[in-house]
Design an enzyme around this catalytic site. Structure first.
Site, PDB file in Angstrom:
ATOM      1  N   LYS A  38       0.672  -0.646   0.194  1.00  0.00           N
ATOM      2  CA  LYS A  38       0.000   0.601  -0.047  1.00  0.00           C
ATOM      3  C   LYS A  38       0.867   0.956   0.361  1.00  0.00           C
ATOM      4  O   LYS A  38       1.906   0.704   0.388  1.00  0.00           O
ATOM      5  CB  LYS A  38      -0.463  -0.136   1.290  1.00  0.00           C
ATOM      6  CG  LYS A  38      -0.340  -0.357   2.580  1.00  0.00           C
ATOM      7  CD  LYS A  38      -1.307  -0.495   3.928  1.00  0.00           C
ATOM      8  CE  LYS A  38      -0.322  -0.463   4.862  1.00  0.00           C
ATOM      9  NZ  LYS A  38      -1.740  -0.855   6.814  1.00  0.00           N
ATOM     10  N   TYR A 261      13.610  32.404   8.063  1.00  0.00           N
ATOM     11  CA  TYR A 261      13.146  32.437   8.520  1.00  0.00           C
ATOM     12  C   TYR A 261      13.208  32.836   9.733  1.00  0.00           C
ATOM     13  O   TYR A 261      12.952  32.198  10.614  1.00  0.00           O
ATOM     14  CB  TYR A 261      11.176  32.069   7.834  1.00  0.00           C
ATOM     15  CG  TYR A 261      10.546  32.086   6.118  1.00  0.00           C
ATOM     16  CD1 TYR A 261      10.875  33.102   5.478  1.00  0.00           C
ATOM     17  CD2 TYR A 261      10.552  30.966   5.856  1.00  0.00           C
ATOM     18  CE1 TYR A 261      10.480  33.297   4.659  1.00  0.00           C
ATOM     19  CE2 TYR A 261      10.520  30.499   4.482  1.00  0.00           C
ATOM     20  CZ  TYR A 261      10.780  32.268   4.016  1.00  0.00           C
ATOM     21  OH  TYR A 261      10.556  31.783   2.476  1.00  0.00           O
TER      22      TYR A 261
HETATM   23  C1  PLP Z   1      -0.629  -2.001   6.878  1.00  0.00           C
HETATM   24  C2  PLP Z   1      -1.170  -2.899   7.211  1.00  0.00           C
HETATM   25  C3  PLP Z   1      -0.765  -4.166   7.346  1.00  0.00           C
HETATM   26  C4  PLP Z   1       0.390  -4.366   7.393  1.00  0.00           C
HETATM   27  O1  PLP Z   1       1.370  -3.649   8.063  1.00  0.00           O
HETATM   28  P1  PLP Z   1       2.905  -3.754   9.008  1.00  0.00           P
HETATM   29  O2  PLP Z   1       3.118  -3.248  10.364  1.00  0.00           O
HETATM   30  O3  PLP Z   1       3.419  -2.568   7.829  1.00  0.00           O
HETATM   31  O4  PLP Z   1       3.664  -5.112   8.659  1.00  0.00           O
HETATM   32  C5  PLP Z   1      -1.134  -5.477   7.547  1.00  0.00           C
HETATM   33  N1  PLP Z   1      -2.573  -5.482   7.458  1.00  0.00           N
HETATM   34  C6  PLP Z   1      -3.008  -4.507   7.829  1.00  0.00           C
HETATM   35  C7  PLP Z   1      -5.059  -5.457   7.290  1.00  0.00           C
HETATM   36  C8  PLP Z   1      -3.425  -3.448   7.434  1.00  0.00           C
HETATM   37  O5  PLP Z   1      -3.734  -2.531   7.377  1.00  0.00           O
END
Ligand code: PLP
Length: 372
Positions: A38, A261
């Protein structure tokens, strides 16, 4: 790796050998690995082919659109777990994407797509184990699995999986890891009794998989760990990302010189300042102003003044740095700042840093022989 001396633009290096080592490590500690890609593979870009070549069994992502594209490109089993019940599941079902279903409304939408495309939908019923996020509340489970079981019997659903997500996996001694898995086993039994016999079960993400929590099920869903990030702070994984940029301007200043700044920092001695062309639009957190450090000529140097949108100023002291020299922002050479340090300087987690790096870094991939 020493940084190249000819660096001209900010560079985001992805070490494919490290990525591959992490994939293989998780593959060894699980029965099957869903590589979670993702958010553009946690900001790492196009690494999917390499993840699959190194042994990832499935791909996982949140959105249906990402999942359809991944599935069409790779042919790998691909799970999408975060869609609105108002979404059109048609393209995903037609492409053979596995979809998570957390409610009756979602199930109806998925079945409508299966009817329209004449393809049975690959469904993973998602039960909330105590994180109150994207799974079905326990009170709704019986009704959900009953309906799903009926749809399996008439051939509209393929009972692909049952999934959950642990709330305290970064704390392996927390009693909730056990109770949540018992809940999960009960949820699976209920599903089986109603005719939804899942091909795979999965609850573990990185923190759990690293600590053998939930690795007894057929799959683990690992994101952060593939990219070298352990949410529980361990350092067993190979760092994957490197960030470097050239100094674009250097100047010698005297004590009392106000910098940036509002003169957020004022030099207290004669020193040299180097301007580096990355800022908060490139994911350098503004909140790290005055705290974060970089590596220049093998030495730590502090970012001074406020992080700007496109640039930061580094107090390089008497290091004699010249314009055009490379500065390491995150690296693996001795003394180089780590992602974990950036997370600490920014009051956040490493995931937050890597997913905000933006498109202006030149992404380069090292290692990873095509036929490894
Ligand atoms: C993001 C996610 C993962 C992966 O989690 P990590 O801690 O990055 O390995 C697994 N399952 C779900 C439902 C997620 O949203």
């Amino acid at each position: 790796m020493p940084t190249s001396t000819s660096l001209a633009t900010p560079e985001l290096r992805v070490d494919l050998d490290a990525l591959g080592a992490n994939v293989r490590a998780f593959r060894r500690r699980s029965r099957g690995l869903v590589a979670v890609v993702k958010a553009d593979a946690f900001g790492h870009g196009d690494v999917v082919a390499h993840l699959l070549a190194q042994g990832a069994d499935w791909l996982g992502t949140t959105s249906l659109a990402e999942a359809v594209a991944l599935r069409e490109r790779t042919g790998a089993r691909t799970l999408a777990w975060l869609a609105s019940p108002t979404a059109d599941f048609g393209p995903a079902v037609a492409a053979g994407v596995d979809v998570a279903v957390p409610s009756l409304a979602h199930l109806r939408a998925v079945v409508a797509a299966a009817r329209a495309t004449c393809v049975p939908a690959r469904v993973h019923l998602h039960v909330d184990l105590g994180i109150a996020r994207d799974g079905a509340p326990r009170e709704a489970w019986r009704e959900l699995v009953t309906f799903a079981g009926a749809l399996v019997r008439i051939g509209l659903l393929e009972p692909a999986g049952v999934m959950g997500h642990l709330s305290h996996a970064a704390h392996p001694d927390d009693a909730r890891n056990r109770t949540e898995r018992m809940l999960f086993d009960n949820a699976v039994r209920t599903a089986v009794r109603r005719g939804f016999v899942p091909q795979v079960r999965h609850v573990a993400a990185t923190a759990a998989a690293l600590r053998d929590v939930g690795t007894e099920y057929e799959l683990v869903r690992v994101g952060a760990g593939l990219y070298g990030i352990d949410p529980a702070g361990g350092d067993a994984l190979a760092p994957v990302i490197g960030l470097a940029a050239p100094a674009v301007v250097v100047r010698d200043v005297g004590a009392g010189t106000g910098v940036g700044y509002d003169h957020a920092w004022v030099a207290t001695r004669r020193t040299r300042l180097a301007t580096i062309p990355v800022g908060y639009a490139d994911g350098i957190p503004r909140v790290a102003s005055g705290r974060a450090e970089v590596l220049v000529r093998g030495r730590r140097a502090r970012i001074v003044g406020a992080v700007s949108m496109d640039q930061v100023i580094v107090d390089v002291g008497d290091a004699g740095v010249e314009a055009g020299e490379p500065v390491t922002i995150v690296g693996t050479e001795p003394q180089a700042p780590t992602l974990g340090e950036w997370a600490d300087w920014s009051g956040t987690i490493a995931h937050d840093i890597v997913t905000h790096l933006g498109s202006r870094w030149q992404r380069t991939f090292t290692g990873g022989a095509a036929c490894a």
